[in-house]
Structures are given as structure tokens and as C-alpha cells.
Design a protein around this motif. Structure first.
Motif, PDB file in Angstrom:
ATOM      1  N   GLY A   4      -4.452  19.923  -5.623  1.00  0.00           N
ATOM      2  CA  GLY A   4      -4.599  19.611  -4.209  1.00  0.00           C
ATOM      3  C   GLY A   4      -3.612  20.309  -3.298  1.00  0.00           C
ATOM      4  O   GLY A   4      -3.715  20.195  -2.075  1.00  0.00           O
ATOM      5  N   VAL A   5      -2.648  21.029  -3.858  1.00  0.00           N
ATOM      6  CA  VAL A   5      -1.619  21.670  -3.035  1.00  0.00           C
ATOM      7  C   VAL A   5      -2.196  22.884  -2.305  1.00  0.00           C
ATOM      8  O   VAL A   5      -2.754  23.779  -2.944  1.00  0.00           O
ATOM      9  CB  VAL A   5      -0.423  22.104  -3.908  1.00  0.00           C
ATOM     10  CG1 VAL A   5       0.554  22.950  -3.106  1.00  0.00           C
ATOM     11  CG2 VAL A   5       0.285  20.883  -4.467  1.00  0.00           C
ATOM     12  N   ARG A  51       0.849  -1.197   0.000  1.00  0.00           N
ATOM     13  CA  ARG A  51       0.000   0.000   0.000  1.00  0.00           C
ATOM     14  C   ARG A  51       0.879   1.239   0.000  1.00  0.00           C
ATOM     15  O   ARG A  51       1.839   1.335   0.776  1.00  0.00           O
ATOM     16  CB  ARG A  51      -0.924   0.032   1.220  1.00  0.00           C
ATOM     17  CG  ARG A  51      -1.837   1.266   1.246  1.00  0.00           C
ATOM     18  CD  ARG A  51      -2.933   1.122   2.281  1.00  0.00           C
ATOM     19  NE  ARG A  51      -2.443   1.234   3.640  1.00  0.00           N
ATOM     20  CZ  ARG A  51      -2.356   2.387   4.309  1.00  0.00           C
ATOM     21  NH1 ARG A  51      -2.689   3.529   3.719  1.00  0.00           N
ATOM     22  NH2 ARG A  51      -1.931   2.399   5.559  1.00  0.00           N
ATOM     23  N   ALA A  52       0.549   2.174  -0.876  1.00  0.00           N
ATOM     24  CA  ALA A  52       1.274   3.442  -0.966  1.00  0.00           C
ATOM     25  C   ALA A  52       0.567   4.486  -0.112  1.00  0.00           C
ATOM     26  O   ALA A  52      -0.663   4.550  -0.080  1.00  0.00           O
ATOM     27  CB  ALA A  52       1.326   3.914  -2.415  1.00  0.00           C
ATOM     28  N   HIS A  53       1.366   5.315   0.582  1.00  0.00           N
ATOM     29  CA  HIS A  53       0.764   6.387   1.379  1.00  0.00           C
ATOM     30  C   HIS A  53       1.585   7.664   1.279  1.00  0.00           C
ATOM     31  O   HIS A  53       2.752   7.715   1.667  1.00  0.00           O
ATOM     32  CB  HIS A  53       0.642   5.984   2.848  1.00  0.00           C
ATOM     33  CG  HIS A  53       0.053   7.071   3.703  1.00  0.00           C
ATOM     34  ND1 HIS A  53      -1.246   7.512   3.555  1.00  0.00           N
ATOM     35  CD2 HIS A  53       0.584   7.825   4.697  1.00  0.00           C
ATOM     36  CE1 HIS A  53      -1.489   8.477   4.428  1.00  0.00           C
ATOM     37  NE2 HIS A  53      -0.388   8.690   5.125  1.00  0.00           N
ATOM     38  N   MET A  54       0.956   8.688   0.714  1.00  0.00           N
ATOM     39  CA  MET A  54       1.454  10.062   0.718  1.00  0.00           C
ATOM     40  C   MET A  54       0.237  10.949   0.955  1.00  0.00           C
ATOM     41  O   MET A  54      -0.878  10.450   1.113  1.00  0.00           O
ATOM     42  CB  MET A  54       2.134  10.396  -0.619  1.00  0.00           C
ATOM     43  CG  MET A  54       3.376   9.556  -0.917  1.00  0.00           C
ATOM     44  SD  MET A  54       4.136   9.930  -2.531  1.00  0.00           S
ATOM     45  CE  MET A  54       3.011   9.067  -3.632  1.00  0.00           C
ATOM     46  N   HIS A  55       0.434  12.257   0.975  1.00  0.00           N
ATOM     47  CA  HIS A  55      -0.695  13.155   1.153  1.00  0.00           C
ATOM     48  C   HIS A  55      -1.010  13.852  -0.174  1.00  0.00           C
ATOM     49  O   HIS A  55      -0.848  13.261  -1.236  1.00  0.00           O
ATOM     50  CB  HIS A  55      -0.414  14.136   2.290  1.00  0.00           C
ATOM     51  CG  HIS A  55      -0.378  13.473   3.635  1.00  0.00           C
ATOM     52  ND1 HIS A  55       0.031  14.106   4.791  1.00  0.00           N
ATOM     53  CD2 HIS A  55      -0.699  12.207   4.019  1.00  0.00           C
ATOM     54  CE1 HIS A  55      -0.045  13.271   5.813  1.00  0.00           C
ATOM     55  NE2 HIS A  55      -0.483  12.109   5.367  1.00  0.00           N
ATOM     56  N   TYR A  56      -1.474  15.107  -0.122  1.00  0.00           N
ATOM     57  CA  TYR A  56      -2.006  15.766  -1.316  1.00  0.00           C
ATOM     58  C   TYR A  56      -0.988  15.949  -2.437  1.00  0.00           C
ATOM     59  O   TYR A  56      -1.350  16.048  -3.601  1.00  0.00           O
ATOM     60  CB  TYR A  56      -2.581  17.136  -0.953  1.00  0.00           C
ATOM     61  CG  TYR A  56      -3.816  17.075  -0.092  1.00  0.00           C
ATOM     62  CD1 TYR A  56      -4.886  16.253  -0.423  1.00  0.00           C
ATOM     63  CD2 TYR A  56      -3.917  17.853   1.066  1.00  0.00           C
ATOM     64  CE1 TYR A  56      -6.017  16.196   0.361  1.00  0.00           C
ATOM     65  CE2 TYR A  56      -5.051  17.803   1.859  1.00  0.00           C
ATOM     66  CZ  TYR A  56      -6.100  16.975   1.503  1.00  0.00           C
ATOM     67  OH  TYR A  56      -7.214  16.921   2.284  1.00  0.00           O
ATOM     68  N   ARG A  57       0.292  16.010  -2.099  1.00  0.00           N
ATOM     69  CA  ARG A  57       1.306  16.247  -3.129  1.00  0.00           C
ATOM     70  C   ARG A  57       1.818  14.949  -3.751  1.00  0.00           C
ATOM     71  O   ARG A  57       2.630  14.980  -4.668  1.00  0.00           O
ATOM     72  CB  ARG A  57       2.473  17.044  -2.530  1.00  0.00           C
ATOM     73  CG  ARG A  57       2.045  18.409  -1.990  1.00  0.00           C
ATOM     74  CD  ARG A  57       3.126  19.022  -1.123  1.00  0.00           C
ATOM     75  NE  ARG A  57       2.667  20.237  -0.451  1.00  0.00           N
ATOM     76  CZ  ARG A  57       1.959  20.246   0.687  1.00  0.00           C
ATOM     77  NH1 ARG A  57       1.635  19.092   1.268  1.00  0.00           N
ATOM     78  NH2 ARG A  57       1.577  21.382   1.234  1.00  0.00           N
ATOM     79  N   GLY A  58       1.364  13.818  -3.236  1.00  0.00           N
ATOM     80  CA  GLY A  58       1.791  12.538  -3.784  1.00  0.00           C
ATOM     81  C   GLY A  58       1.384  12.401  -5.242  1.00  0.00           C
ATOM     82  O   GLY A  58       0.231  12.643  -5.600  1.00  0.00           O
TER      83      GLY A  58
END
Length: 350
Positions: free
Chosen positions: A320-321, A254-261
Motif C-alpha cells: 500500500g505504500v 478505534r485505531a487510525h493510521m493510513h496505508y503504512r499502518g
């Protein structure tokens, strides 16, 4: 830009999807994305007009849909009641750390788990771990970028996860007698005060058919205090790796980053220095973070190095930034950033 207009409302949508990759022309997928944004903007315009005419705040009309238990048509063997939390109408809410004793009186194996939020509108996500039920079970911050041997990851919840997670055949999460469930819970306000009372459903393996292998999750991450994404960067690179010291059977990622991913991939470098791709999440979306279960588990011999690589987009072309004019730093909140690849595995059967 695309402009959607009628007699009363003008909605402007920044046409940036193709600009995010200047080297490539707009393909069919980009056109479909732009069409979807246009449709959403049109719907927003119509909704705005309707609510403006009635004077009704639409947030007061939103009601969460009741969820049901979804696993083989059965009720859970045990339901954990998470302590209720009053979520204010506005403001940033610190993560809630909760420790709940699991008073089973004997060892159990969890074969499936499901989360039902009390109010989906405010439960941003949660993570749950099996820990020893000791006086210090709740000490320290639960940092998901750190693999603490004192805890075993059970499962997590994010909006859209309406189903039970079933662990692969002959695997499960072992819950020793005297354990507790430690949970890290992230709430977000949405303009209306409410109370959340989340429930966790656990289904156990039959005593005469307990799994042979413990299902583990290992996070390969960049520490949050080492993340800094320059302002305006469209393709900021990030990477992290880990060497498994024992033979394992890899089941998922599973990949996890936030809005800048923007993108994340994982590969393995075997002890003989050959490599193989595991997965490529080429168009990462913060709102869609499933665990990808492999069709066939991969055997990773001892000494194999897994490598996680990814891209962040902190530019004006990423809708999304929050603010593309400032550097983005690592942190827990969604407007900050994380970089984690979760590997799900068991020890290799002999």
C-alpha cells in the motif's frame, strides 16, 4: 513472485506478505492472504479482457447500491441533509468543512446515528461533532488529533459502515438547545464526475428515559507535524499517551493510521503503576477500521495513563505504500500519515 497467466493477459503479484516479517516463516494466515491476492488478480485479468473486448470503460458501469436506515426497523427521528457537493472526475479535493444548525428547540439525547452517503464511490470518510451554533462555529481547521472542549464527537463514517451506531445502554450524546452539527468531509475523485448528498439519521432517547451518562470520545495522537517515517522502514515505532484526571468507564477503542499502518495496541498504566492490556490490533488494515466495543467496560480510576503504541511499514514489502523510497510525513490525505487511538468512555457511575 506469483505469476498468473493466460493466453492474452499476464498479471504479476509481488509475493511480499511473508517478507514483511522476515523472522517468521509463512504461516497459514499468510498463505491465505497470498491466495486471496491471487484470486483478486485473476478476477482483474478476466475483467480487463472482458472490458477490452467491448471497449466499455468499467468505471462508467459502477453504480452505488441504495442504502437503508438500520436501527430497530424504524426511520430516524431527525434527518440532517448535508449540503450537496459536486465531486470532479480527477484531482485532489481539500476537506470540506460544513456547519448545519440543529433547530430542535430543546435539548435532545442521541441514542443512535447512521450516515447514508449520496454516492459511496466518492465519500472517503467523514467526522461529525456537536458544537454550539454560533457565528464562529466553523472557524479553524477541524484537527482530529486535537481534543477541543468546544465540540463533542458524535460519530464518523467510512466505506463499509452500513449500519447505525447505537451507544451503550444508559449513555448517549447530549445535544444542548442551540447546537449545530459540524462535519469534516473527505471526498476522493474516481474518474467520473458526480454529486454527493449525504444524509445523517439521528434517533433520540425518549424524554422519560433519557441517559444518565454522556458518551465521550478522546483522541490520543501524535501531532501530524511530528510524524516522519524513514524511507524503507519496516517497523517504525510510534507512541502517544494521556492521563485521565477523573474516574472513567472505558467502552471502546478505534485505531487510525493510513496505508503504512501495520499494528496498534493500547494499554493502561494504573496509578499504582500496574498495567493491563486493553486491545492489540496486531494486523492493522486501513480498509478495516471499526470501533472495538469491549465485552465488559473497564474501570479506569483517576490518574490512569492510557498508552497507544504502533508500527508503520514504509518499505517495498508493504503493497500500500505510494513510494517506499521517500520519507512519509504526517498529513490529512491518505498518502500521508496519521497516528490516533480513539477512546470511548463515560464518567464512572457513582
Amino acid at each position: 513472485m506469483m505469476q498468473i497467466q493466460d493466453s492474452k493477459v499476464v498479471v504479476v503479484v509481488r509475493d511480499s506478505l511473508c517478507q514483511r516479517s522476515a523472522a517468521k516463516p509463512c504461516g497459514r494466515n499468510s498463505i491465505m492472504k497470498k491466495s486471496s491476492i491471487a484470486m483478486l488478480a485473476m478476477a482483474a485479468a478476466v475483467s480487463f479482457q472482458a472490458n477490452a473486448a467491448t471497449g466499455v470503460d468499467p468505471l462508467t458501469q459502477v453504480q452505488p447500491v441504495d442504502a437503508e436506515w438500520f436501527y430497530n426497523g424504524t426511520e430516524p427521528d431527525h434527518i440532517v441533509e448535508v449540503p450537496s457537493f459536486n465531486v470532479p472526475a480527477t484531482g485532489v479535493i481539500d476537506y470540506i468543512d460544513s456547519v448545519i444548525p440543529l433547530e430542535f428547540g430543546e435539548e435532545k439525547w442521541v441514542k443512535a446515528v447512521q450516515f447514508i452517503p449520496g454516492d459511496k464511490r466518492v465519500l472517503h470518510h467523514l467526522l461529525s461533532y456537536v458544537v454550539a451554533d454560533t457565528p464562529d462555529a466553523g472557524e479553524g481547521m477541524l484537527d482530529e488529533t486535537v481534543n477541543d472542549p468546544r465540540r463533542e464527537f458524535l460519530e464518523g463514517y467510512a466505506p463499509g459502515k452500513e449500519y447505525a451506531t447505537e451507544f451503550p445502554e444508559n449513555t448517549g450524546i447530549r445535544v444542548p438547545d442551540g447546537s449545530a452539527l459540524r462535519m469534516s468531509i473527505h471526498y476522493t475523485s474516481f474518474g467520473q464526475e458526480t454529486t454527493d448528498s449525504t444524509r445523517v439519521g439521528l434517533w433520540f432517547a425518549d424524554e422519560n428515559n433519557e441517559p444518565e451518562y454522556e458518551y465521550h470520545t478522546y483522541s490520543v495522537a501524535t501531532p501530524m507535524n511530528q510524524i516522519q517515517i524513514p524511507a524503507g522502514a519496516m517497523n517504525h515505532e510510534a507512541s502517544s499517551s494521556h492521563v485521565f484526571e477523573d474516574d472513567i468507564l472505558l467502552y471502546g477503542f478505534r485505531a487510525h493510521m493510513h496505508y503504512r499502518g501495520k499494528a496498534m495496541s493500547a494499554r493502561v498504566v494504573y496509578p499504582d503503576n500496574t498495567s493491563e492490556d486493553i486491545i492489540n490490533v496486531a494486523d492493522y488494515n486501513f480498509a478495516w477500521q471499526p470501533t472495538y466495543r469491549l465485552d465488559e467496560p473497564m474501570v479506569l480510576p483517576a490518574g490512569s495513563r492510557v498508552v497507544v503504541e504502533g508500527l508503520f511499514d514504509n518499505s517495498q514489502y508493504n503493497l500500500g505504500v505510494p513510494d517506499p523510497t521517500v520519507d512519509a510525513m504526517g498529513g490529512l490525505q491518505s498518502w500521508e500519515e496519521m497516528f490516533i487511538g480513539y477512546f470511548s468512555y463515560t464518567d464512572l457511575p457513582e
